[in-house]
Design an enzyme around this catalytic site. Structure first.
Site, mmCIF file in Angstrom:
data_model
loop_
_atom_site.group_PDB
_atom_site.id
_atom_site.type_symbol
_atom_site.label_atom_id
_atom_site.label_comp_id
_atom_site.label_asym_id
_atom_site.label_seq_id
_atom_site.Cartn_x
_atom_site.Cartn_y
_atom_site.Cartn_z
ATOM 1 N N ASN A 71 6.744 91.353 -13.556
ATOM 2 C CA ASN A 71 5.487 90.645 -13.298
ATOM 3 C C ASN A 71 5.387 90.364 -11.804
ATOM 4 O O ASN A 71 6.065 89.479 -11.279
ATOM 5 C CB ASN A 71 5.459 89.339 -14.107
ATOM 6 C CG ASN A 71 4.184 88.548 -13.899
ATOM 7 O OD1 ASN A 71 3.220 89.030 -13.291
ATOM 8 N ND2 ASN A 71 4.149 87.333 -14.402
ATOM 9 N N LYS A 73 2.916 89.163 -10.203
ATOM 10 C CA LYS A 73 2.111 87.959 -9.951
ATOM 11 C C LYS A 73 1.120 88.199 -8.807
ATOM 12 O O LYS A 73 0.606 89.300 -8.656
ATOM 13 C CB LYS A 73 3.022 86.747 -9.712
ATOM 14 C CG LYS A 73 4.008 86.521 -10.879
ATOM 15 C CD LYS A 73 4.758 85.225 -10.768
ATOM 16 C CE LYS A 73 5.683 85.072 -11.969
ATOM 17 N NZ LYS A 73 6.390 83.774 -11.966
ATOM 18 N N HIS A 155 1.388 83.291 -20.212
ATOM 19 C CA HIS A 155 2.367 82.924 -19.189
ATOM 20 C C HIS A 155 2.190 81.458 -18.814
ATOM 21 O O HIS A 155 1.079 80.928 -18.809
ATOM 22 C CB HIS A 155 2.203 83.817 -17.955
ATOM 23 C CG HIS A 155 3.354 83.729 -17.009
ATOM 24 N ND1 HIS A 155 3.482 82.701 -16.109
ATOM 25 C CD2 HIS A 155 4.440 84.530 -16.833
ATOM 26 C CE1 HIS A 155 4.598 82.869 -15.417
ATOM 27 N NE2 HIS A 155 5.197 83.971 -15.831
ATOM 28 N N GLU A 157 2.141 79.914 -16.124
ATOM 29 C CA GLU A 157 1.231 79.628 -15.017
ATOM 30 C C GLU A 157 -0.223 79.662 -15.473
ATOM 31 O O GLU A 157 -1.066 78.949 -14.924
ATOM 32 C CB GLU A 157 1.485 80.628 -13.878
ATOM 33 C CG GLU A 157 2.820 80.369 -13.196
ATOM 34 C CD GLU A 157 3.488 81.592 -12.612
ATOM 35 O OE1 GLU A 157 4.640 81.470 -12.175
ATOM 36 O OE2 GLU A 157 2.858 82.673 -12.603
ATOM 37 N N GLU A 225 10.264 82.199 -21.817
ATOM 38 C CA GLU A 225 10.422 81.841 -20.413
ATOM 39 C C GLU A 225 10.399 80.321 -20.265
ATOM 40 O O GLU A 225 9.326 79.716 -20.225
ATOM 41 C CB GLU A 225 9.300 82.446 -19.570
ATOM 42 C CG GLU A 225 9.307 83.958 -19.521
ATOM 43 C CD GLU A 225 8.443 84.471 -18.379
ATOM 44 O OE1 GLU A 225 8.981 85.105 -17.474
ATOM 45 O OE2 GLU A 225 7.229 84.220 -18.387
ATOM 46 N N GLY A 231 10.862 80.837 -11.219
ATOM 47 C CA GLY A 231 10.674 80.712 -9.781
ATOM 48 C C GLY A 231 11.437 79.575 -9.133
ATOM 49 O O GLY A 231 11.234 79.281 -7.959
ATOM 50 N N SER A 271 13.927 83.413 -13.542
ATOM 51 C CA SER A 271 14.897 83.633 -12.465
ATOM 52 C C SER A 271 15.956 84.672 -12.824
ATOM 53 O O SER A 271 17.121 84.565 -12.428
ATOM 54 C CB SER A 271 15.556 82.305 -12.052
ATOM 55 O OG SER A 271 14.593 81.411 -11.518
#
Length: 315
Positions: A71, A73, A155, A157, A225, A231, A271
């Site tokens: 991904n 992003k 996701h 985010e 996730e 991140g 990560s």
């Protein structure tokens, strides 16, 4: 039951491990308490006494092919992405892995026209229905038109920054599947939810929204996730990730079907990098990875793809 014994042993020796169920947070080393703890784990996870293997792969509870997605992003320029594509084109990738990358929308066409056919293209999001007067959105039909085979939905985010809720995400997945676009369906808990012992509850609620809406699980890959690991440089231990993956597969078995539980690939994200992927890949219920920052580095992404060798039977 080796997975249970390993996982439970790690928790008994590390009493500060938390985040699955409140009932598992306080542990007593006495024989009776230990016995009760094993009963609780068994009631939560209902692991089979034996697990199947497939196509020369060991330590894989599901029957699907190892899967690694990248991904990208909101990262990259024409120059940097062209360099990344060149690195991926020259990389030697194990053959028994499905590999997908998700460029920013603007660069999908560039990547599609220059990337090896060995790697499929995913979008990072899609609209909930057919295109029209929806400023700033991208329709499933448009994604298919430029060669996308996959889309990432749910996701964290999109959930926690943009504000998409479970039902909206479930409907997006249903529409994508109805148009033959495959879905990488993301689930995962925030740090405060893990610390409150709500990891399973949060993940199961998110999964239920997918299950309530999708017509079939044939073209879905589930990505666990944990939000606190995305991140941040923090990564769930192999045991922590395995524990949730086992529970997710068991939820599918109980709420969808045993066949879906076996066939659906459950991948880990948060990560993941070239240094930790091999140990994570050894876990029986980790069927691959969804990779963020490390997917922007071609050679490192190749290392993660090739971590499938951690599951292979020695010749």
């Amino acid at each position: 039951m080796a997975v249970v014994s390993t996982s439970v042993a790690s928790q008994l020796s590390c009493p500060h491990f938390s985040g699955l169920r409140r009932s598992a947070l306080k542990l007593d080393q006495s024989p009776s308490a230990t016995s009760l703890f094993f009963q609780q784990i068994d009631s939560h996870l209902h692991l089979a006494a034996t697990r199947r293997t497939s196509r020369g792969i060991v330590s894989m509870a599901g029957s699907g092919k190892f899967f690694v997605g990248g991904n990208w992003k909101c990262n990259g320029t024409k120059e940097s992405i062209s360099k990344l594509v060149a690195d991926l084109n020259s990389a030697k990738l194990e053959s028994d892995v499905d590999v997908v990358v998700a460029p920013p929308f603007l660069y999908i066409d560039l990547v599609k026209n220059s990337l090896t056919d060995r790697i499929e293209i995913s979008a990072q999001n899609s609209w909930v229905g057919k295109g029209g007067a929806f400023t700033g959105e991208i329709s499933v039909e448009q994604l298919k038109d430029v060669g996308c085979k996959w889309v990432i939905l749910g996701h964290s985010e999109r959930r926690h920054v943009i504000g998409e809720d479970d039902q909206f995400i479930g409907k997006k997945a249903a529409y994508a599947l109805s148009q033959n676009l495959k879905v990488i369906a993301c689930i995962g808990e925030k740090l405060e939810e893990r610390e409150a012992g709500k990891t399973f509850d949060v993940c199961f609620q998110q999964m239920k929204a997918f299950a309530d809406n999708v017509p079939s699980w044939d073209d879905i890959v589930l990505a666990y996730e944990p939000v606190w690991a995305i991140g941040t440089g923090k990564v769930a231990t192999p045991q922590q990730a395995q524990e949730v993956h086992v529970a997710v597969r068991d939820w599918l078995k109980k709420n969808v079907s045993e066949e879906v539980a076996s066939k659906t690939r459950i991948i880990y994200g948060g990560s993941v990098n070239g240094s930790n992927c091999a140990e994570l890949a050894k876990q029986e219920d980790i069927d691959g990875f969804l990779v963020g920052g490390a997917s922007l580095k071609g050679p490192e992404f190749a290392v993660i793809v090739n971590s499938v060798t951690s599951k292979k039977v020695a010749a």
